[in-house]
Design an enzyme around this catalytic site. Structure first.
Site, PDB file in Angstrom:
ATOM      1  N   GLU A   1       0.635  -1.304  -0.049  1.00  0.00           N
ATOM      2  CA  GLU A   1       0.061   0.196  -0.117  1.00  0.00           C
ATOM      3  C   GLU A   1       0.775   1.298   0.010  1.00  0.00           C
ATOM      4  O   GLU A   1       0.487   2.054   0.712  1.00  0.00           O
ATOM      5  CB  GLU A   1      -1.052  -0.080   1.282  1.00  0.00           C
ATOM      6  CG  GLU A   1      -1.742  -1.102   1.236  1.00  0.00           C
ATOM      7  CD  GLU A   1      -2.795  -1.112   2.364  1.00  0.00           C
ATOM      8  OE1 GLU A   1      -3.862  -1.291   2.178  1.00  0.00           O
ATOM      9  OE2 GLU A   1      -2.385  -0.953   3.634  1.00  0.00           O
TER      10      GLU A   1
HETATM   11  C1  ACM Z   1      -2.172  -5.219   4.045  1.00  0.00           C
HETATM   12  O1  ACM Z   1      -3.022  -5.752   4.192  1.00  0.00           O
HETATM   13  N1  ACM Z   1      -2.013  -4.078   3.556  1.00  0.00           N
HETATM   14  C2  ACM Z   1      -1.091  -6.234   4.250  1.00  0.00           C
END
Ligand code: ACM
Length: 693
Positions: free
Chosen positions: A325
Site C-alpha cells: 500500500e
Molecule cells: C495489508 O493488508 N496491507 C498487508
C-alpha cells in the site's frame, strides 16, 4: 471397529455408532485434526491420577526444547484436569504413563522452515507412547496428548488411540500488528502459548507502521524514542521472546514495513522521507502518503545499518520488509524524485518501488536473509529468492508461484475483519487459482498466516479477537486437505476454545470481565449476567465498517464499549440459526424444534426488561438501547411466526411483508453491533407465510 474421518469422527452422527455409556470416552475433540487417527474398539481409557509418571528416551532427548516441553505439559495437565501430577521426568525408564521417545536431535537453533514436525502417539489403557523423529515432533505431539485428555464417566483420562501425524504446510503463522496498538511482552508470550497449542510455527511480528515503531534500535534510537510513545520492546525483551518462541517450536519473523506505512520512522529521521516534514506519529488509521525516498543513497545507507542491526537480533532466515500500500503522492510531488526517474528511465511510481525493492533485496541478502514482502513487492526484476505473502488472494499467489516465487496466503485469514470461523475455514492456500498450478509450483506455496491488525484491538481484548478462530486457521494449515466438515469444526472448536482457556488464554473470561466493568455502575446483582445474555445474540460489525464510521477512531479512542467486549462470532446465534435450518429442512418430522426455538426466543425476550436498566444507567451502554429495542421487535416477530407455524395456518402476505421490512431495519447495525439471530427469524417469518394447513 475403527473410527476414521470417513465417519466424521466426533460429529453427532458418529456417536450413534457406539454404545451411549462409552460416549464419554470417545468425546474427544482435536484441533487441528491429525493426519491419521484410529480409535481402538472397544474404547479404553488411560486413566490419569497421582501415580502419573513420565520419561524421555532416545538420542534426541538432549535437544534443549524437549525436556522443558514435557515438564510444561505435565504442569498444564495438572492445570487442565485439577489432578495433581508430579512435574518430574525420568530418563530412559519404560514403565511410565507417558513415554516420550525422540529418535534424533536436530541442528542448533534457530528453528528452520521445514524442520521435521512429525510424530506418532499411541495410547493404550496402560501407557501413552509419543514417538518423534526429531524434537519438534515431541512439541506437536504433546499438544495432541493434552487435547485428548477429558473428564468422562470413566474418570479423567485419554481414550486409547493411534495417531500418525504431520503438517500439510511447513509455514503456519500468525502475523500480529503491534504498531496500531502496542502489545506488551506478556501478551505476546501468551499468544505464543496459544499458537503452540494449535501447532502454529511462525510468529510474524509486524513491528513498525505509521502509528508506531515498536523495537529498540541502538543505531538509530530516535526511531523508538520519537516514534513509539515509549511503547516498544527493548532488544533484551526481543531476545527473550525469540528464545521463548524457540522453546515452543515457533520461528519469529520480524517485519519492518517500508517504503510506505513508515511515518513513525520519519518523526526522528525526516531525511528518510520523500517530503520535508516535519512528521508526527499518525493517530488515525488508513493508508497515508508519507514514503521513504528511494532515490537517495542515504536512504539505503540507513537501511543497511538498521537491517544489519535487526538481522543480528532476529536469527530467523527470513526478513519481512512489508512493501504494501505505497501511496505515490510524495514521489509524484517531489521534483528531484521525478528527475531521478527520468534520468534512470523509471517509467512510473510502481517501477520506482520495484527499483527500491531491488536495492532492498540486496541489502537483506547481504545480511544473510531471504527477503519477504506483501504482494506489491512482486515486480519485474525481483530475484525469486523473495517470499511473497499474499493479502490479495490466491490469484496473486498463483502468479508468484508460476514465476518461481515461494508464497504464503493471508487473504481470507484476516482476523480483524470479524468474520465467522467458517469463512476462514473454507479458505485453502491450494484452492482457487492455485489449484491449477503444477505440483512443482504448488510446492512453492509454503502455507499461510492468520493476520491480526490492531487498529481496533487492544492488549485487553486481543484474545477475544484471536481465539478460537486462529485454531481453525491452524487446522486448515496443518490437517489434510480433506478435513473440511464445518459442523465437525464447530463442535471441536467449542471444546478446544474451553481447553485454550486452561492453557492461559482469556477469550472466554475477558468478555465477562469487560461487561462486569460496564455493568458496575448499577451495583445490582445480576447486571453483568443480564448484559452477558443480551450480548449472546450480538456480533461486532464486519470488515472495516467500524474504522470507517463517522468521527472515526484514533489510537487513543477507548475500546471499552459493548462492541469491544463481544467475540467476532456468536456461538449462540449460530446455533439458533442452525436450529431454524434444522426445523425448516423437514417441518413435519422436526416439529419439536419449534418448542426449542420458542424457548430460546423467550429466554432472550425475558432478559430485555432485566438488561434495559443496565443499558440506560451507563454512558458507555446508552448507545445500545436501540439494539435492545430492535432485539425485542425481532423476537416478537419470531414468536408470532412460531404461532402460525404451530397452528399450521398461513400468515397473510401483508403480515409477512411488514415483518420483513421491520426485520431489515432492525438488522442494520446500531452501536456497531449486529443482531445475529435476525436471519433465523427472517426464515421463520418467510416459512410462516407458506404455512400448510
Ligand atoms: C495489508 O493488508 N496491507 C498487508
Amino acid at each position: 471397529v475403527t473410527f476414521r474421518y470417513g465417519f466424521r469422527f466426533l460429529v453427532a452422527s458418529a456417536f450413534v455408532l457406539v454404545a451411549p455409556t462409552l460416549l464419554a470416552q470417545v468425546q474427544t475433540a482435536l484441533m487441528p485434526l491429525p493426519a491419521k487417527l484410529e480409535m481402538t474398539s472397544p474404547p479404553q481409557l488411560l486413566r490419569l491420577g497421582p501415580t502419573f509418571s513420565a520419561a524421555i528416551t532416545g538420542p534426541g532427548a538432549v535437544d534443549p526444547r524437549v525436556r522443558p516441553a514435557v515438564l510444561r505439559a505435565l504442569h498444564r495437565l495438572s492445570r487442565q484436569t485439577g489432578v495433581f501430577v508430579a512435574e518430574k521426568v525420568s530418563d530412559g525408564a519404560e514403565q511410565v504413563t507417558l513415554l516420550v521417545t525422540v529418535e534424533k536431535s536436530d541442528h542448533a537453533a534457530p528453528q528452520q522452515l521445514g524442520d521435521n514436525e512429525r510424530y506418532s502417539l499411541v495410547v493404550t489403557s496402560s501407557q501413552a507412547r509419543l514417538v518423534a523423529e526429531a524434537p519438534l515432533g515431541v512439541l506437536r505431539g504433546l499438544e495432541t496428548f493434552l487435547q485428548l485428555v477429558q473428564v468422562g464417566t470413566g474418570g479423567i483420562g485419554l481414550p486409547a488411540v493411534s495417531i500418525q501425524d504431520g503438517p500439510r504446510f511447513p509455514w503456519r503463522g500468525l502475523s500480529l500488528d503491534v504498531s496500531r496498538h502496542f502489545i506488551p511482552l506478556e501478551d505476546v508470550k501468551r499468544t505464543i502459548n496459544g499458537m503452540a497449542a494449535v501447532k502454529l510455527n511462525v510468529f510474524h511480528w509486524h513491528l513498525s507502521d505509521d502509528q508506531g515503531f515498536r523495537i529498540e534500535s541502538m543505531k538509530f534510537p530516535k526511531l523508538q524514542e520519537l516514534g513509539s510513545d515509549g511503547l516498544y520492546y527493548t532488544q533484551a525483551q526481543v531476545r527473550d521472546v525469540i528464545e521463548y518462541a524457540y522453546m515452543h517450536g515457533i520461528r519469529v519473523v520480524p517485519e519492518f514495513d517500508m517504503p510506505g506505512h513508515a511515518t513513525s520512522w520519519f518523526v526522528g529521521y525526516p531525511e528518510l522521507a520523500s517530503a520535508p516534514g516535519p512528521y508526527s506519529v499518525i493517530r488515525q488509521f488508513g493508508v497515508f502518503t508519507a514514503a521513504m525516498d528511494p532515490t537517495k543513497e542515504s536512504t539505503y545507507q540507513f537501511l543497511d545499518v538498521l537491517i544489519g542491526e535487526m538481522a543480528g537480533l532476529f536469527p530467523d532466515a527470513y526478513f519481512h520488509v512489508g512493501g504494501d500500500e505505497v501511496d505515490p503522492k510524495q514521489w509524484m510531488a517531489n521534483a528531484e524524485i521525478q528527475a531521478f526517474m527520468k534520468k534512470h528511465s523509471i517509467a512510473n511510481e510502481e517501477a520506482l518501488q520495484a527499483y527500491f525493492n531491488q536495492r532492498l533485496q540486496k541489502i537483506v541478502a547481504g545480511h544473510g536473509k531471504h527477503m519477504e514482502g506483501w504482494d506489491e513487492v512482486l515486480q519485474p526484476g525481483i530475484p525469486t529468492d523473495v517470499v511473497i505473502q499474499s493479502w490479495r488472494g490466491q490469484k496473486s499467489l498463483a502468479e508468484a508461484a508460476q514465476k518461481g516465487y515461494e508464497g504464503l496466503l493471508s487473504n481470507g485469514y484476516y482476523l480483524d475483519l470479524m468474520f465467522p470461523a467458517s469463512a476462514h475455514y473454507v479458505v485453502d492456500p491450494l484452492k482457487g487459482e492455485t489449484a491449477a498450478l503444477t505440483p512443482e509450483q504448488q510446492k512453492r506455496i509454503l502455507g499461510g498466516e492468520g493476520a491480526m491488525w490492531q487498529e481496533l484491538a487492544t492488549p485487553e481484548n486481543l484474545d477475544v479477537k484471536l481465539w478460537p478462530r486462529l485454531a481453525v486457521i491452524a487446522e486448515r494449515l496443518w490437517s489434510p486437505e480433506a478435513v473440511i466438515d464445518v459442523a465437525s469444526m464447530y463442535q471441536r472448536s467449542e471444546v478446544i476454545s474451553r481447553w485454550l482457556e486452561f492453557q492461559g488464554l482469556g477469550h472466554r473470561t475477558i468478555p465477562r470481565r469487560m461487561r462486569e466493568r460496564l455493568a458496575s455502575s448499577l451495583m445490582a446483582e445480576g447486571s453483568a449476567a443480564a448484559l452477558d445474555t443480551f450480548a449472546e445474540v450480538l456480533e461486532p460489525v464486519k470488515e472495516y465498517t467500524r474504522a470507517d464510521s463517522v468521527g472515526g477512531y484514533t489510537q487513543s479512542t477507548p475500546l471499552n464499549r459493548l462492541v469491544d467486549s463481544i467475540p467476532p462470532e456468536s456461538d449462540d446465534a449460530r446455533r439458533f440459526r442452525e436450529l431454524v435450518d434444522h426445523y425448516l429442512a423437514n417441518r413435519q418430522a422436526n416439529r419439536a424444534d419449534l418448542d426449542a426455538i420458542n424457548e430460546q426466543l423467550l429466554r432472550w425476550a425475558n432478559n430485555i426488561p432485566k438488561v434495559m436498566p443496565v443499558l440506560t444507567s451507563n454512558a458507555l451502554l446508552k448507545e445500545t438501547v436501540p439494539v435492545a429495542n430492535n432485539l425485542q421487535q425481532i423476537i416478537n416477530s419470531g414468536l408470532e411466526a412460531l404461532d402460525d407455524l404451530k397452528s399450521g395456518k398461513a400468515a397473510t402476505p401483508d403480515w409477512v411483508h411488514s415483518q420483513i421490512a421491520m426485520l431489515e431495519a432492525a438488522a442494520k447495525q446500531k452501536a456497531e453491533v449486529l443482531i445475529q439471530i435476525e436471519p433465523g427469524v427472517r426464515k421463520l417469518v418467510e416459512a410462516a407465510g407458506q404455512a400448510k394447513k
